[in-house]
Design a protein around this motif. Structure first.
Motif, PDB file in Angstrom:
ATOM      1  N   LEU A  55      15.041   4.477 -16.903  1.00 21.28           N
ATOM      2  CA  LEU A  55      15.366   5.508 -15.711  1.00 21.28           C
ATOM      3  C   LEU A  55      15.434   5.324 -14.515  1.00 21.28           C
ATOM      4  N   ASP A  56      16.736   6.064 -13.741  1.00 19.90           N
ATOM      5  CA  ASP A  56      16.590   5.261 -12.102  1.00 19.90           C
ATOM      6  C   ASP A  56      15.606   6.297 -11.467  1.00 19.90           C
ATOM      7  N   LYS A  57      14.508   5.308 -11.341  1.00 16.28           N
ATOM      8  CA  LYS A  57      13.223   5.965 -10.244  1.00 16.28           C
ATOM      9  C   LYS A  57      13.247   6.457  -9.023  1.00 16.28           C
ATOM     10  N   ARG A  58      14.400   5.495  -8.066  1.00 17.69           N
ATOM     11  CA  ARG A  58      14.579   5.617  -7.282  1.00 17.69           C
ATOM     12  C   ARG A  58      15.251   7.011  -7.212  1.00 17.69           C
ATOM     13  N   GLN A  59      16.284   7.587  -7.533  1.00 20.07           N
ATOM     14  CA  GLN A  59      16.580   8.862  -7.407  1.00 20.07           C
ATOM     15  C   GLN A  59      15.315   9.597  -7.879  1.00 20.07           C
ATOM     16  N   VAL A  60      14.915  10.215  -8.734  1.00 25.64           N
ATOM     17  CA  VAL A  60      13.726  10.829  -8.839  1.00 25.64           C
ATOM     18  C   VAL A  60      12.908  10.318  -8.138  1.00 25.64           C
ATOM     19  N   THR A  61      12.401   9.615  -8.208  1.00 27.51           N
ATOM     20  CA  THR A  61      12.030  10.292  -6.842  1.00 27.51           C
ATOM     21  C   THR A  61      11.966  10.206  -5.512  1.00 27.51           C
ATOM     22  N   ALA A  62      12.977  10.064  -5.008  1.00 26.72           N
ATOM     23  CA  ALA A  62      13.982  10.601  -3.378  1.00 26.72           C
ATOM     24  C   ALA A  62      14.294  11.941  -3.389  1.00 26.72           C
ATOM     25  N   SER A  63      14.478  12.445  -5.393  1.00 28.79           N
ATOM     26  CA  SER A  63      14.410  13.784  -5.616  1.00 28.79           C
ATOM     27  C   SER A  63      13.238  14.965  -5.645  1.00 28.79           C
ATOM     28  N   MET A  64      11.776  13.667  -5.816  1.00 26.97           N
ATOM     29  CA  MET A  64      10.656  15.135  -5.693  1.00 26.97           C
ATOM     30  C   MET A  64      10.560  14.608  -4.108  1.00 26.97           C
ATOM     31  N   ALA A  65      10.515  13.547  -3.026  1.00 32.40           N
ATOM     32  CA  ALA A  65       9.915  13.520  -2.661  1.00 32.40           C
ATOM     33  C   ALA A  65      10.903  14.952  -1.167  1.00 32.40           C
ATOM     34  N   GLU A  66      12.058  15.275  -1.447  1.00 28.43           N
ATOM     35  CA  GLU A  66      13.367  15.976  -0.264  1.00 28.43           C
ATOM     36  C   GLU A  66      12.027  16.980  -0.639  1.00 28.43           C
ATOM     37  N   ALA A  67      12.119  17.637  -2.105  1.00 30.55           N
ATOM     38  CA  ALA A  67      11.328  18.833  -2.748  1.00 30.55           C
ATOM     39  C   ALA A  67       9.920  19.150  -2.010  1.00 30.55           C
ATOM     40  N   MET A  68       9.160  17.653  -1.760  1.00 31.26           N
ATOM     41  CA  MET A  68       8.287  18.380  -1.255  1.00 31.26           C
ATOM     42  C   MET A  68       7.864  18.222  -0.154  1.00 31.26           C
ATOM     43  N   ARG A  69       8.904  17.526   1.102  1.00 33.83           N
ATOM     44  CA  ARG A  69       9.502  17.793   2.421  1.00 33.83           C
ATOM     45  C   ARG A  69       9.665  19.372   2.426  1.00 33.83           C
ATOM     46  N   THR A  70      10.614  20.239   1.830  1.00 35.43           N
ATOM     47  CA  THR A  70      10.936  20.731   1.899  1.00 35.43           C
ATOM     48  C   THR A  70       9.781  22.256   1.539  1.00 35.43           C
ATOM     49  N   SER A  71       8.769  21.604   0.589  1.00 33.66           N
ATOM     50  CA  SER A  71       7.851  22.630  -0.021  1.00 33.66           C
ATOM     51  C   SER A  71       7.118  22.391   2.152  1.00 33.66           C
ATOM     52  N   THR A  72       6.930  21.479   2.091  1.00 33.03           N
ATOM     53  CA  THR A  72       5.655  21.491   3.108  1.00 33.03           C
ATOM     54  C   THR A  72       6.424  22.442   4.735  1.00 33.03           C
ATOM     55  N   LEU A  73       8.064  22.094   4.525  1.00 32.92           N
ATOM     56  CA  LEU A  73       8.297  23.040   5.389  1.00 32.92           C
ATOM     57  C   LEU A  73       8.761  24.353   5.566  1.00 32.92           C
ATOM     58  N   ASP A  74       8.068  24.830   4.546  1.00 29.45           N
ATOM     59  CA  ASP A  74       7.856  26.293   3.905  1.00 29.45           C
ATOM     60  C   ASP A  74       6.142  27.000   4.523  1.00 29.45           C
ATOM     61  N   ARG A  75       5.319  25.479   4.495  1.00 26.57           N
ATOM     62  CA  ARG A  75       4.193  26.114   4.690  1.00 26.57           C
ATOM     63  C   ARG A  75       4.122  26.397   6.159  1.00 26.57           C
ATOM     64  N   PHE A  76       5.104  26.005   7.134  1.00 24.08           N
ATOM     65  CA  PHE A  76       5.129  26.620   8.385  1.00 24.08           C
ATOM     66  C   PHE A  76       5.782  27.957   8.739  1.00 24.08           C
ATOM     67  N   ARG A  77       6.550  27.963   7.813  1.00 21.63           N
ATOM     68  CA  ARG A  77       7.234  29.398   8.093  1.00 21.63           C
ATOM     69  C   ARG A  77       6.271  30.619   7.292  1.00 21.63           C
ATOM     70  N   ASN A  78       5.153  30.083   5.861  1.00 17.38           N
ATOM     71  CA  ASN A  78       4.276  31.296   5.232  1.00 17.38           C
ATOM     72  C   ASN A  78       3.428  30.457   6.468  1.00 17.38           C
ATOM     73  N   GLU A  79       2.672  29.988   6.624  1.00 13.88           N
ATOM     74  CA  GLU A  79       1.290  29.953   7.167  1.00 13.88           C
ATOM     75  C   GLU A  79       0.795  29.733   6.863  1.00 13.88           C
TER      76      GLU A  79
END
Length: 167
Positions: A24-48
């Motif tokens: 398994l390409d662990k770097r690619q998997v964790t990079a994908s998860m990291a970006e998804a969680m960053r995006t989710s965090t930004l959504d929290r600012f939009r949704n308060e």
């Protein structure tokens, strides 16, 4: 003292699965998860909303001037970043006041000093008062923006399942 495990029966499926994990390409998997969680965090600012889905207590500034809580200048929101490597990922911010907003401030006395010789001018009970400095108690409610929501957990699970070719 050494330990061993003995497997009996048909272990081909288990061995194939273990090979999948090792390739398994662990770097690619964790990079994908990291970006998804960053995006989710930004959504929290939009949704308060906090990761648990609770709405943030509206800030005085947002209530009086309009706009959104925690986004006056958007500095903290824009500082949200992610890092990842083969061992895992992290999402966070380097703003000095982020922990105050994440955890809240139960009530701390601070002293505000005037920048000019004219002092601070404010109104109390209809009377204008001028002071060189004033000590006030500041209470800031927690407005969590970092963390994992149920949707985030499902996203992580789906990312892993996709990487492992599961349905």
């Amino acid at each position: 003292m050494g330990y061993s495990i003995r497997l009996e029966g048909d272990v081909r499926r288990l061995m194939a699965r273990m090979k999948q994990f090792s390739e398994l390409d662990k770097r690619q998997v964790t990079a994908s998860m990291a970006e998804a969680m960053r995006t989710s965090t930004l959504d929290r600012f939009r949704n308060e909303k906090a990761p648990d889905g609770q709405r943030w207590k509206r800030s005085i500034r947002a209530s009086t001037e309009g706009g959104k809580t925690l986004t006056n200048t958007a500095r903290m929101k824009n500082s949200i970043h992610s890092q990842s490597d083969a061992s895992g990922f992290a999402v966070g911010t380097n703003t000095i006041y982020a922990s105050t907003h994440q955890l809240g401030e139960p009530g701390r006395k601070i002293t505000i000093r005037a920048k000019t010789s004219k002092g601070l001018v404010f109104r109390i009970d209809g009377k204008w008062i001028r002071k060189r400095q004033v000590t006030v108690k500041v209470k800031i409610p927690a407005r969590p923006f970092l963390g994992l929501s149920e949707d985030d957990m499902q996203e992580i699970k789906a990312t892993l399942e996709d990487a492992l070719g599961e349905e």
